[in-house]
Motif scaffolding. Structure first.
Motif, PDB file in Angstrom:
ATOM      1  N   CYS A  53       3.652   2.885  -8.194  1.00 24.86           N
ATOM      2  CA  CYS A  53       4.861   2.820  -7.468  1.00 24.86           C
ATOM      3  C   CYS A  53       4.267   2.996  -6.007  1.00 24.86           C
ATOM      4  O   CYS A  53       4.905   2.195  -5.367  1.00 24.86           O
ATOM      5  CB  CYS A  53       5.868   3.820  -7.713  1.00 24.86           C
ATOM      6  N   CYS A  58       9.738   5.743  -7.846  1.00 23.18           N
ATOM      7  CA  CYS A  58      11.264   5.562  -7.502  1.00 23.18           C
ATOM      8  C   CYS A  58      12.223   5.037  -8.546  1.00 23.18           C
ATOM      9  O   CYS A  58      13.327   5.308  -8.416  1.00 23.18           O
ATOM     10  CB  CYS A  58      11.448   4.449  -6.407  1.00 23.18           C
ATOM     11  N   CYS A  61      11.458   0.002  -7.933  1.00 23.99           N
ATOM     12  CA  CYS A  61      10.565  -1.046  -7.470  1.00 23.99           C
ATOM     13  C   CYS A  61       9.914  -1.882  -8.768  1.00 23.99           C
ATOM     14  O   CYS A  61      10.159  -1.378  -9.898  1.00 23.99           O
ATOM     15  CB  CYS A  61       9.539  -0.675  -6.579  1.00 23.99           C
ATOM     16  N   CYS A  64       7.287   0.030 -10.698  1.00 24.07           N
ATOM     17  CA  CYS A  64       7.893   1.106 -11.544  1.00 24.07           C
ATOM     18  C   CYS A  64       8.562   0.504 -13.066  1.00 24.07           C
ATOM     19  O   CYS A  64       8.571   0.877 -13.959  1.00 24.07           O
ATOM     20  CB  CYS A  64       9.227   1.936 -10.912  1.00 24.07           C
TER      21      CYS A  64
HETATM   22 ZN   LIG Z   1       8.696   2.839  -7.644  1.00 23.66          ZN
END
Ligand SMILES: [Zn+2]
Length: 377
Positions: A53, A58, A61, A64
């Motif tokens: 990430c 998070c 994104c 991820c």
């Molecule tokens: Zn992320």
């Protein structure tokens, strides 16, 4: 939402992994242990996502999301289908792991069931773990640190997941899956800290029904006929459940192959596609076998929970029963039998599991002799 949300009651581990993903205390080889269902592979995948990430996970994104969905090219999960990891497989993983990441920061290799490494496959992996490529990260998972070869253990950073408490599991189901509190509490108790199981029990009515059929069995095992029928039913249901799971995975993989080779009509591509399809079909057979074993094993765990409850009543230990909604039947069985008999029945369940998992006794055979040992007069 962050990548850590699926880890229930593991605050200390999350803190360490989050810090490492942020560059504090990072190392190239990790060992994540914990009881079944505590989320070992979830933790490994969440950590992999956080590493890719760049913002400690998070959850939103591209890196991820692709890691969590299993589509990230630079995160590979090795899930052994056989009871031991073969040396050829380990060598292949090591070779692939030495490559530079295609798109991301890290080339990440997750080995589920690292307890299945034997001396030779363990040694093949050891070298890679001792001197990993500059961008390679190995994350090994196993039930307990003692299950992993000492040479490997000593070269990894070890983190241990706890069995999440019923309160943590209830809270997780209510907050992240919108489950009504009473149902969540039941699923948390019945799953005994196994997150995947708790989710299935909370969200899927069929899973709840199957469990109900199992936990009412013990007082009904009164004749040889009822024991044999119960054994056949238990194995049938496990097979159906396993088949549904593996068929779904197989369909997804075939579709992925189609995407990979579908439009390519060059003969080399067609040959590779056929070979890949055959590999998949072979894997599918092994996977089905393993899933049947897992499903039978889960059913035996459910049965075991009833005998544990009976013992709780017989020894006057007090407190909540796992099968609180069965309290009347549990108390009745506790009166009809002795604590000594209950202990023997608990042992019999353990023996049946061992026969299946360690000695390859066919599930139906193991479960039949178990049911006879559980019989009440
Ligand atoms: Zn992320």
């Amino acid at each position: 939402m962050t990548v850590w949300d699926s880890l229930v009651g593991q605050q200390h581990v999350v803190e360490t992994l989050e810090a490492a993903a942020g560059g504090r205390g990072m190392t190239h080889a990790w060992l994540i242990t914990g009881p079944p269902g505590s989320g070992r592979s979830n933790a490994a995948v969440a950590f992999a996502a956080a590493l890719q990430c760049g913002a400690t996970g998070c959850g939103e994104c591209r890196a991820c999301r692709s890691t969590l969905s299993g589509a990230n090219l630079d995160v590979t999960v090795h899930r052994p289908e056989r009871s031991q990891i073969q040396v050829d497989d380990a060598r292949q993983w090591v070779m692939q792991a030495a490559r530079r990441p295609v798109k991301e920061q890290w080339q990440i290799r997750i080995v589920e069931d690292a307890d299945r490494l034997n001396d030779s496959s363990g040694n093949a992996l050891l070298k890679a773990i001792e001197e990993p490529g500059p961008r390679t990260v190995w994350i090994l998972c196993a039930p307990q640190p003692e299950d992993v070869l000492p040479t490997i253990r000593s070269r990894t950073r070890h983190l241990n997941l706890a069995t999440p408490s019923p309160a943590d599991v209830t809270d997780f189901l209510v907050r992240h899956h919108d489950v009504a509190p009473a149902r969540a509490a039941h699923a948390a108790r019945a799953s005994q800290g196994h997150i995947g199981r708790a989710k299935a029990l909370a969200l899927d009515e069929e899973t709840r029904n199957r469990r109900r059929q199992l936990v009412v069995l013990p007082p009904r095992l009164t004749s040889l006929g009822s024991c044999m029928t119960a054994a056949a039913n238990l194995v049938d249901i496990a097979e159906a459940e396993a088949k549904a799971q593996t068929d779904q995975a197989f369909a997804t993989e075939l579709a992925n192959l189609e995407t990979l080779y579908g439009t390519d009509r060059r003969s080399r591509a067609v040959r590779s596609a056929r070979a890949a399809e055959k590999d998949l079909a072979d894997q599918q057979k092994q996977r089905l076998r393993r899933q049947v074993l897992d499903a039978v094993d889960r059913s035996l765990t459910e049965l075991l929970s009833v005998y544990r409850d009976v013992l709780v009543v017989q020894t006057g230990a007090g407190g909540h029963l796992v099968n609180e909604e069965q309290r009347v039947e549990v108390e009745e069985l506790a009166r009809r039998t002795t604590a000594e008999q209950t202990l023997r029945r608990i042992d019999a369940v353990g023996e049946a599991r061992e026969q299946m998992l360690e000695f390859n006794v066919p599930p139906l055979l193991a479960v039949e002799s178990l049911m006879v040992a559980l019989r009440v007069d």
